[in-house]
Design an enzyme around this catalytic site. Sequence first.
Site, PDB file in Angstrom:
ATOM      1  N   ASP A 224       0.873  -1.174   0.000  1.00 47.18           N
ATOM      2  CA  ASP A 224       0.000   0.000   0.000  1.00 47.18           C
ATOM      3  C   ASP A 224       0.911   1.225   0.000  1.00 47.18           C
ATOM      4  O   ASP A 224       1.604   1.498   0.977  1.00 47.18           O
ATOM      5  CB  ASP A 224      -0.905  -0.019   1.234  1.00 47.18           C
ATOM      6  CG  ASP A 224      -2.006   1.035   1.167  1.00 47.18           C
ATOM      7  OD1 ASP A 224      -1.903   1.951   0.328  1.00 47.18           O
ATOM      8  OD2 ASP A 224      -2.961   0.940   1.965  1.00 47.18           O
ATOM      9  N   GLU A 226      -0.293   4.251  -0.836  1.00 43.84           N
ATOM     10  CA  GLU A 226      -1.360   5.263  -0.758  1.00 43.84           C
ATOM     11  C   GLU A 226      -2.016   5.459  -2.129  1.00 43.84           C
ATOM     12  O   GLU A 226      -1.349   5.607  -3.146  1.00 43.84           O
ATOM     13  CB  GLU A 226      -0.866   6.612  -0.203  1.00 43.84           C
ATOM     14  CG  GLU A 226      -2.001   7.602   0.105  1.00 43.84           C
ATOM     15  CD  GLU A 226      -3.084   7.039   1.038  1.00 43.84           C
ATOM     16  OE1 GLU A 226      -3.938   6.279   0.536  1.00 43.84           O
ATOM     17  OE2 GLU A 226      -3.072   7.366   2.244  1.00 43.84           O
ATOM     18  N   ASN A 227      -3.339   5.406  -2.074  1.00 43.77           N
ATOM     19  CA  ASN A 227      -4.164   5.471  -3.278  1.00 43.77           C
ATOM     20  C   ASN A 227      -3.777   4.378  -4.270  1.00 43.77           C
ATOM     21  O   ASN A 227      -3.803   4.584  -5.483  1.00 43.77           O
ATOM     22  CB  ASN A 227      -4.091   6.859  -3.925  1.00 43.77           C
ATOM     23  CG  ASN A 227      -4.563   7.930  -2.969  1.00 43.77           C
ATOM     24  OD1 ASN A 227      -5.618   7.794  -2.364  1.00 43.77           O
ATOM     25  ND2 ASN A 227      -3.764   8.969  -2.791  1.00 43.77           N
ATOM     26  N   GLY A 301      -3.966   4.002   5.568  1.00 46.56           N
ATOM     27  CA  GLY A 301      -3.372   5.204   6.142  1.00 46.56           C
ATOM     28  C   GLY A 301      -4.400   6.231   6.576  1.00 46.56           C
ATOM     29  O   GLY A 301      -4.161   7.014   7.494  1.00 46.56           O
ATOM     30  N   ASP A 302      -5.578   6.216   5.901  1.00 50.22           N
ATOM     31  CA  ASP A 302      -6.673   7.127   6.274  1.00 50.22           C
ATOM     32  C   ASP A 302      -7.706   6.409   7.140  1.00 50.22           C
ATOM     33  O   ASP A 302      -8.856   6.805   7.197  1.00 50.22           O
ATOM     34  CB  ASP A 302      -7.321   7.707   5.019  1.00 50.22           C
ATOM     35  CG  ASP A 302      -7.862   6.623   4.094  1.00 50.22           C
ATOM     36  OD1 ASP A 302      -7.762   5.421   4.441  1.00 50.22           O
ATOM     37  OD2 ASP A 302      -8.390   6.972   3.017  1.00 50.22           O
ATOM     38  N   HIS A 421     -24.469 -14.402  10.864  1.00 53.25           N
ATOM     39  CA  HIS A 421     -24.656 -13.049  11.354  1.00 53.25           C
ATOM     40  C   HIS A 421     -24.704 -12.080  10.186  1.00 53.25           C
ATOM     41  O   HIS A 421     -24.044 -12.272   9.148  1.00 53.25           O
ATOM     42  CB  HIS A 421     -23.592 -12.638  12.383  1.00 53.25           C
ATOM     43  CG  HIS A 421     -22.195 -12.568  11.859  1.00 53.25           C
ATOM     44  ND1 HIS A 421     -21.700 -11.491  11.174  1.00 53.25           N
ATOM     45  CD2 HIS A 421     -21.160 -13.452  11.939  1.00 53.25           C
ATOM     46  CE1 HIS A 421     -20.431 -11.709  10.857  1.00 53.25           C
ATOM     47  NE2 HIS A 421     -20.075 -12.895  11.302  1.00 53.25           N
ATOM     48  N   ASP A 440     -19.613 -15.664   7.589  1.00 50.51           N
ATOM     49  CA  ASP A 440     -20.651 -15.178   8.512  1.00 50.51           C
ATOM     50  C   ASP A 440     -21.378 -16.325   9.202  1.00 50.51           C
ATOM     51  O   ASP A 440     -22.018 -16.125  10.245  1.00 50.51           O
ATOM     52  CB  ASP A 440     -21.688 -14.334   7.762  1.00 50.51           C
ATOM     53  CG  ASP A 440     -21.152 -12.990   7.294  1.00 50.51           C
ATOM     54  OD1 ASP A 440     -20.044 -12.617   7.703  1.00 50.51           O
ATOM     55  OD2 ASP A 440     -21.851 -12.319   6.512  1.00 50.51           O
ATOM     56  N   HIS A 469     -28.469 -13.729  23.496  1.00 51.17           N
ATOM     57  CA  HIS A 469     -29.876 -13.323  23.436  1.00 51.17           C
ATOM     58  C   HIS A 469     -30.037 -12.036  24.229  1.00 51.17           C
ATOM     59  O   HIS A 469     -29.453 -11.846  25.303  1.00 51.17           O
ATOM     60  CB  HIS A 469     -30.805 -14.438  23.921  1.00 51.17           C
ATOM     61  CG  HIS A 469     -30.709 -14.764  25.375  1.00 51.17           C
ATOM     62  ND1 HIS A 469     -31.409 -14.088  26.344  1.00 51.17           N
ATOM     63  CD2 HIS A 469     -29.967 -15.696  26.019  1.00 51.17           C
ATOM     64  CE1 HIS A 469     -31.124 -14.604  27.528  1.00 51.17           C
ATOM     65  NE2 HIS A 469     -30.237 -15.572  27.367  1.00 51.17           N
ATOM     66  N   ASP A 494     -25.975 -14.719  29.178  1.00 52.32           N
ATOM     67  CA  ASP A 494     -26.687 -14.541  27.901  1.00 52.32           C
ATOM     68  C   ASP A 494     -25.954 -15.165  26.716  1.00 52.32           C
ATOM     69  O   ASP A 494     -26.575 -15.459  25.690  1.00 52.32           O
ATOM     70  CB  ASP A 494     -26.902 -13.048  27.601  1.00 52.32           C
ATOM     71  CG  ASP A 494     -27.851 -12.369  28.576  1.00 52.32           C
ATOM     72  OD1 ASP A 494     -28.463 -13.062  29.401  1.00 52.32           O
ATOM     73  OD2 ASP A 494     -27.952 -11.121  28.515  1.00 52.32           O
TER      74      ASP A 494
END
Length: 504
Positions: A224, A226-227, A301-302, A421, A440, A469, A494
């Site tokens: 990376d 940047e951009n 980075g952002d 989920h 998931d 729950h 729970d």
Amino acid sequence: MLSRPCLGYAIGLTLGLVAKGVNGAPCDIYATGGTPCVAAHSTTRALYDAFNGALYQVKRDADGATTDVKPLSAGGVANAATQDSFCAATTCLISIIYDQSGKGNHLTQAPPGGAASGPDANGFDFLASAHGAPVTLGGKKAYGVFISPFTGYRCNTASGTATGDAAEGIYAVVDGTHYNGACCFDYGNAETNSQDTGNGHMETVYFGTGGGSGAGNGPWVMADLENGLFSGADRNSNPGNLPQTSRFVTAVVKGNTNNHWAIRGGNATSGSLSTLYDGARPDSSYNPMKKEGAIILGIGGDNSNWAQGTFYEGVMTTGYPSDATENAVQANIVAAGYATTSLTSGPALSVGSSISLRATTACCTGDYITHTGSTVKIQAVSSSSPDALRQQASWTVRTGLGFSGCFSFESKDTPGSFLRHSQYTIVLNGNDGSKQFAEDATFCPQTGLNGASNNALRSWSYPTRYWRHFNAVIYIASNGGPFEFDSKVSFNDDVSFAVGASLA
Ligand SMILES: *[C@@H]1O[C@H](CO)[C@@H](O)[C@H](O)[C@H]1NC(C)=O
């Protein structure tokens, strides 16, 4: 408070700069090569032969107490028993990943940035579960840093790291099977203000399938800058960048002065590193580089914080490491002996069996996890309930769709539909065959937090979160997290369910 210092947490750090030749730990090898570490992060082991200080800090969700985990001995593997006893029958987060280099470049919870705020009250990213990435090194248990989306660490006031067009080396050992195509599972050099300040203001290792591409289907070691996530000089593609499909991957990015950089990678448990790119920067906007010297883990980075991956160890050096130095580091990583271990505990579930899941909170001990269409709730069910209701409360245990060491739960009356989920809520959906669905729908049973005869069902992809729950709805909840259903009140009860024989 939008900035937290990287310095000031280190207690009892021991700086080990004893040169040991190429037989030393990674940072001893880099020092011998004339490119010493200026940041060294690992929750699994010491990265200097002489280091016996704190590797990382764990924070207990229930009471906020913290403790440091150190190596078993100088230069050794982390003392996982410290964490295991401190976090027994409760949940813990990794709150600090200490810098072993002596520069004080500790990684802490990442603050909000230009691209994204985290979900916590101050906009900080999530911290990683302390339990999400268990491994062994040479047979000794340790824990890596399992980065789920919205999780990130940062040090915006690092000292000694490369700035401008200065040279540096970076490596990270990561899980080659835990990745996605989102921005950005990075480790390395980034902006000091958590904003995108332009091309060339970053230089990190990236692992995943975002941005550019290499040969095959990935995942790839990229950089990376940047951009852009670059597999080589071409923004789109570098067929010479081979996919890294080992369970443990060594990922290397190094940036020289004068328009020169390289990507290397390999299997962290055997063999040597391959050079995947070595040449010029992508274009003149990346030459000279304008590195700022902050350190990030798991984010862009952002603060782009949608990626996932697992980090075990990594360093940043000053100066451009030679291939020979990195090859010696790779040999040390291989010798460390990373291996997998079980992600489950508590009463065993057997694939193919048909089960019921009963709540154990005092309010609701006659209530079972039940679906009505795609909606999943706890409700009273008994052996005298109508057959249709007993079917709706019955689940077939399957091998985890997203990770074979954990489990998925298929509806008995709606075959092909699984509990998964979505927006932190457990729903019943048909399997669409996607990587997202599989992950998931994968859960890793743990010893119940309120008793060893129960199971707590931990999300594989968000290991800070367990089935819970709350007002009868089933969420994936973290203990004291930012959402209402994350309430600490009766959390242990729970999230603990009694797994019993099928009701139908
Ligand atoms: C990585 O090395 C291990 C240990 O030798 C081996 O079992 C595994 O197959 C290797 N991975 C790949 C993708 O070759």
